[in-house]
Design a protein around this motif. Sequence first.
Motif, mmCIF file in Angstrom:
data_model
loop_
_atom_site.group_PDB
_atom_site.id
_atom_site.type_symbol
_atom_site.label_atom_id
_atom_site.label_comp_id
_atom_site.label_asym_id
_atom_site.label_seq_id
_atom_site.Cartn_x
_atom_site.Cartn_y
_atom_site.Cartn_z
ATOM 1 N N SER A 41 34.539 58.150 51.061
ATOM 2 C CA SER A 41 35.199 59.183 50.262
ATOM 3 C C SER A 41 36.402 59.780 50.973
ATOM 4 C CB SER A 41 34.200 60.303 49.928
ATOM 5 O OG SER A 41 33.124 59.819 49.169
ATOM 6 N N SER A 60 34.031 50.424 45.508
ATOM 7 C CA SER A 60 34.407 51.639 44.779
ATOM 8 C C SER A 60 35.732 51.473 44.056
ATOM 9 C CB SER A 60 34.480 52.833 45.737
ATOM 10 O OG SER A 60 35.577 52.712 46.644
ATOM 11 N N ASN A 75 39.950 62.248 43.444
ATOM 12 C CA ASN A 75 39.797 63.542 44.077
ATOM 13 C C ASN A 75 41.157 64.086 44.506
ATOM 14 O OD1 ASN A 75 39.368 65.177 46.807
ATOM 15 N ND2 ASN A 75 37.484 65.351 45.600
ATOM 16 N N THR A 91 41.446 64.187 48.668
ATOM 17 C CA THR A 91 41.487 62.924 49.408
ATOM 18 C C THR A 91 42.319 61.851 48.734
ATOM 19 O OG1 THR A 91 39.506 62.048 48.301
ATOM 20 C CG2 THR A 91 39.169 63.392 50.289
ATOM 21 N N THR A 129 41.235 59.787 46.572
ATOM 22 C CA THR A 129 40.380 58.600 46.495
ATOM 23 C C THR A 129 39.362 58.802 45.380
ATOM 24 O OG1 THR A 129 38.918 59.514 48.206
ATOM 25 C CG2 THR A 129 40.616 57.961 48.924
ATOM 26 N N VAL A 143 36.182 59.412 44.551
ATOM 27 C CA VAL A 143 34.944 59.833 45.198
ATOM 28 C C VAL A 143 33.726 59.550 44.316
ATOM 29 C CG1 VAL A 143 33.651 61.826 46.074
ATOM 30 C CG2 VAL A 143 36.083 61.553 46.631
ATOM 31 N N TRP A 201 30.213 57.116 45.108
ATOM 32 C CA TRP A 201 28.792 57.477 45.020
ATOM 33 C C TRP A 201 28.078 56.670 43.942
ATOM 34 C CZ3 TRP A 201 26.601 59.531 48.981
ATOM 35 C CH2 TRP A 201 27.376 60.286 49.871
#
Length: 529
Positions: free
Chosen positions: A184, A351, A373, A376, A378, A380, A384
Amino acid sequence: MSTTEKHVGDKARNDVRSLVNDDDMLLAKLGYKGEFRREFSLVETIAFAFSIMGVIASVSSTFSFGLISGGHVGMVWGWFIPSVFVMAVAASLAELASSMPTSAGLYYFAAKMAPEPWGPLASWFTAWANITGQITLVCSIDFTCAQMITSAIAVGSDGAVDLGAGPTFGILLAILFVHGIVCSAATKVLARLNLFYVLVNVGTSIAAIVALLVVSGNNKVSTKDAWTLFENNSGWTNNGWAFLLSFTAPMWTLTGYDSAAHISEETSGAARAAPIAILVGVAGTAALGWLILIAASFATTSVSDLLGTTLPLPMGQLFLDVLGKKGMLTIWSFIIVVQFVTGAAQGVDASRVIYAFARDNALPGSRYWRQINHTTQTPVYAVWFVMAGSAICGLLGFSQAALTSLAGASVIGLYISYVAPVFLRITSGRSKFVPGPFSLGSWSVPIGALAVSWVAFITTLLVFPPASNPAPVGMNYAIVIIGAVFIFAGGWWVLSAHKWFKGPVITIEGAYSTPQDSNSEEKVDEKRS
């Protein structure tokens, strides 16, 4: 700072901005708005593709395949032969990644190379095959990391502590949780981490080679035996067929190199960097892995003793025999680190696939999985999603047959997704394809045909059980896992998806078609939920 230094610094920054702008312009032509920071350089992209295969850890994980299916011949030649054919697959993918550098990667390539009415269908099945391979591979890598940790505990306690399936699953969950945090992180952090990953990977591999050859001293087999001694421990009576099963080891290791395509929206000069990373990553892993196995072949004085070990992985027993307890635990600790960072790199790759497919509104809850996000930059939630899916797959670890089948399913799923766009590229896509900076030229079709033929052969091989007339506990259930995914994807397509999934979705206003896409797709608002 002098005027000259300031001028040079300004020029460098302008060059980077120009490169990023060119990347985003190309991405816009492909139909997507750039949402990531382009923090991966050429070197870092190569490091990422190389690290995701984690050569020393992967060789240690799959060492038993060669031992069982050929002994010394299975170790050495069972690795070398498949590696040559995998380079054909890598070269074909590198050409596609150079032409269309997008996180969507394989299923985007399939959509653009398929005949006009069949693009969405080709894209749909390629995506599901890749997602299956991606998530099961994360699980396989991290479960093996957990097994490596239990091996170290067993050796360190002189066998007094022998952790079973339950504690191993608990370690898997802990690894997945840490990987979720790491994956993340911001792109810049991930890019820099991969330089560390590759140093640990290569350094540990070289240390293992030297240790096996030097520390074993005169306690080695002859040169002739190391290269040519064949032992069939598979249970199959046909030696030729038994040897073919040793191909499983390099096929499991040489996966994930499509990652360079999946992070291309985070890479500067992606049309050039992605294909170079794919080719260097595969060639480097194949070569270094072969050297490790040659060293292991010389150091293996008894194949049957290694196969009879009580440790989860025979490579751990080999290091214990050659280096002793302290030496084994030292190098094994570094191998665990390599396996851990391999899982982290694979988590990033998976991801990005989830993010890209969700961006095209093709997953349940797509509006969540495609979110970036703000801190970041990225995906996230997609990270997850991968970790949760891998944890569920990890429940199969309570059955050794199911766990082995899961590893086989990951290879089959990934390689089907690799060659689907390659097959379309050399058939219906020949007139559509517009090469990028890296092109195979007139060799595209023969190399692509070789790649497709190889994958057709190896995926057939990978669904066979490791021994003839197996009991249920020794069966290979990979075909069941893959079949279930394709039945699910096919059923969803027939019942619903064919009505709304039209392939890659344009997410930027003013985007225009690439030459590959002679018929523009309907544009959609980027806020579509």
